[in-house]
Design an enzyme around this catalytic site. Structure first.
Site, PDB file in Angstrom:
ATOM      1  N   MET A 185       0.847  -1.204   0.000  1.00  0.00           N
ATOM      2  CA  MET A 185       0.000   0.000   0.000  1.00  0.00           C
ATOM      3  C   MET A 185       0.879   1.249   0.000  1.00  0.00           C
ATOM      4  SD  MET A 185      -3.484  -0.908   1.968  1.00  0.00           S
ATOM      5  CE  MET A 185      -2.958  -0.639   3.634  1.00  0.00           C
ATOM      6  N   HIS A 240       9.163   1.087   3.580  1.00  0.00           N
ATOM      7  CA  HIS A 240      10.231   1.085   4.585  1.00  0.00           C
ATOM      8  C   HIS A 240      11.055  -0.187   4.361  1.00  0.00           C
ATOM      9  CE1 HIS A 240       7.599  -1.801   6.484  1.00  0.00           C
ATOM     10  NE2 HIS A 240       6.646  -0.910   6.565  1.00  0.00           N
ATOM     11  N   HIS A 274       9.260  -3.439   3.373  1.00  0.00           N
ATOM     12  CA  HIS A 274       8.899  -3.594   1.951  1.00  0.00           C
ATOM     13  C   HIS A 274      10.142  -3.959   1.131  1.00  0.00           C
ATOM     14  CE1 HIS A 274       5.726  -0.658   3.339  1.00  0.00           C
ATOM     15  NE2 HIS A 274       4.990  -1.603   2.805  1.00  0.00           N
ATOM     16  N   GLN A 290     -10.487  -2.519   2.254  1.00  0.00           N
ATOM     17  CA  GLN A 290     -10.017  -3.165   3.490  1.00  0.00           C
ATOM     18  C   GLN A 290     -10.029  -2.207   4.676  1.00  0.00           C
ATOM     19  OE1 GLN A 290      -6.087  -4.070   1.529  1.00  0.00           O
ATOM     20  NE2 GLN A 290      -5.269  -3.697   3.561  1.00  0.00           N
ATOM     21  N   GLU A 348       5.618 -11.505   7.383  1.00  0.00           N
ATOM     22  CA  GLU A 348       5.045 -12.302   8.479  1.00  0.00           C
ATOM     23  C   GLU A 348       4.500 -11.425   9.605  1.00  0.00           C
ATOM     24  OE1 GLU A 348       8.160 -15.011   9.576  1.00  0.00           O
ATOM     25  OE2 GLU A 348       7.669 -16.391   7.937  1.00  0.00           O
ATOM     26  N   LYS A 349       4.798 -10.126   9.561  1.00  0.00           N
ATOM     27  CA  LYS A 349       4.227  -9.243  10.600  1.00  0.00           C
ATOM     28  C   LYS A 349       2.702  -9.325  10.557  1.00  0.00           C
ATOM     29  CE  LYS A 349       3.547  -4.822  10.492  1.00  0.00           C
ATOM     30  NZ  LYS A 349       2.440  -4.118  11.022  1.00  0.00           N
ATOM     31  N   ASP A 350       2.155  -9.352   9.329  1.00  0.00           N
ATOM     32  CA  ASP A 350       0.700  -9.502   9.149  1.00  0.00           C
ATOM     33  C   ASP A 350       0.391 -10.993   9.063  1.00  0.00           C
ATOM     34  OD1 ASP A 350      -0.150  -6.638   8.836  1.00  0.00           O
ATOM     35  OD2 ASP A 350       1.342  -6.748   7.255  1.00  0.00           O
ATOM     36  N   GLN A 363      -3.088 -12.154   7.926  1.00  0.00           N
ATOM     37  CA  GLN A 363      -3.245 -11.879   6.487  1.00  0.00           C
ATOM     38  C   GLN A 363      -2.535 -12.960   5.663  1.00  0.00           C
ATOM     39  OE1 GLN A 363      -2.886  -7.875   4.525  1.00  0.00           O
ATOM     40  NE2 GLN A 363      -0.819  -8.531   4.089  1.00  0.00           N
ATOM     41  N   ARG A 414       2.440   2.665   9.453  1.00  0.00           N
ATOM     42  CA  ARG A 414       1.635   3.392  10.444  1.00  0.00           C
ATOM     43  C   ARG A 414       2.450   3.870  11.645  1.00  0.00           C
ATOM     44  NH1 ARG A 414      -2.738  -0.451   8.661  1.00  0.00           N
ATOM     45  NH2 ARG A 414      -4.486   0.849   8.018  1.00  0.00           N
TER      46      ARG A 414
END
Ligand code: PAF
Length: 281
Positions: free
Chosen positions: A30, A34, A37, A61, A148-150, A153, A187
């Site tokens: 999105m 950083h 990504h 979302q 893997e943070k999400d 998801q 964020r």
């Protein structure tokens, strides 16, 4: 590097690559890139001859109460980073190119979407699964890379591709952290200096749970209470959304933290909602 806005233009490029025998790697994002990504881009570069990244703040979302309107963006900077990282195509559609008026077709993975983040963000994972499916049909990648943070998801996208017989290999990549342990997230920019100073306690709490398990504590209620106390002491500015110990694949809450067990946490800190997770057994 090409920056393309239209689905058909991207598909034409990737179809040609596929016909020429190239492996196509895909990193959906999105934007507001950083190190996290960039680590996905590097993983794609290492595996695939061609790399496509997308930058699209997917409206479906976000709930009406969430941060869609103020989600951070800096397309110029992202494109410079993409170029430097060796991305071949960046796909930057607008919402009209992705959703026709009256869009009504959705992809849902209900069994994995109800708990954890799904409980406080109803509809979020339906939006994610739908846009990722659409992006896969547009980009036609062989392999797609997700952080893997999400974790939830990632589990949902794995299940979705499997259940829809989608011929895309899903590659999960490790969470990238700041030097003080805070998981990188676009964020994090919402945090005030005071909130930022407390934020590393989120990961420290997960490490504390892992240490308790390593020392023999398996009772989930004891672990959760200890984690909550840790956060109350070290992250008093935050409001806890959830702290759960789940099976890493089924995401089912565990009664005992026996292997495999994942601790997953989400909290509200000022204008940000932070999430993190760690294998604790
Ligand atoms: O993780 C993200 O950035 C988004 O949820 C994704 C996968 C790009 C879908 O919009």
């Amino acid at each position: 590097m090409q920056c393309l806005n239209l689905p058909d233009d991207v598909r034409q490029v990737t179809l040609t690559w596929r016909c020429q025998g190239y492996t196509v790697g895909f990193v959906p994002t999105m934007g507001y890139w950083h190190e996290g990504h960039l680590s996905l881009i590097r993983a794609a570069r290492a595996r695939c001859a061609k790399v496509v990244a997308s930058i699209f703040i997917n409206p479906t979302q976000f709930a009406p109460t969430e941060d869609l309107a103020r989600y951070p963006q800096d397309l110029e900077r992202d494109l410079a980073l993409a170029q430097e990282a060796g991305v071949d195509v960046v796909f930057c559609p607008d919402a009209a190119a992705m959703y026709e008026p009256g869009h009504g077709t959705w992809v849902e993975v209900p069994e994995l979407s109800q708990g954890l983040c799904g409980a406080s963000r109803p509809g979020h994972f339906r939006g994610v699964a739908t846009v990722v499916t659409k992006l896969f049909w547009i980009v036609l990648p062989h392999v797609a890379f997700f952080g893997e943070k999400d974790w939830q998801q990632l589990a949902i996208i794995r299940a979705m591709t499997r259940q829809l017989s989608c011929p895309v290999e899903i590659c999960g990549c490790p969470t990238v952290r700041e030097s003080d342990g805070l998981a990188m997230s676009s964020r994090n920019v919402y945090l005030t200096p005071q909130e930022r100073a407390q934020a590393p306690a989120l990961y420290a709490m997960l490490c504390h749970l892992r240490d308790l398990v390593a020392a023999g504590e398996r009772r989930v209620d004891v672990l959760r209470t200890s984690g909550q106390q840790f956060l109350a002491q070290h992250l008093p500015l935050a409001r806890l959304d959830y702290l759960e110990i789940v099976h890493p694949e089924t995401l089912a809450p565990q009664r005992e933290a026996t292997s495999p067990a994942l601790a997953a946490v989400a909290l509200f800190l000022g204008k940000a909602r932070l999430i993190d997770n760690l294998r604790i057994a």
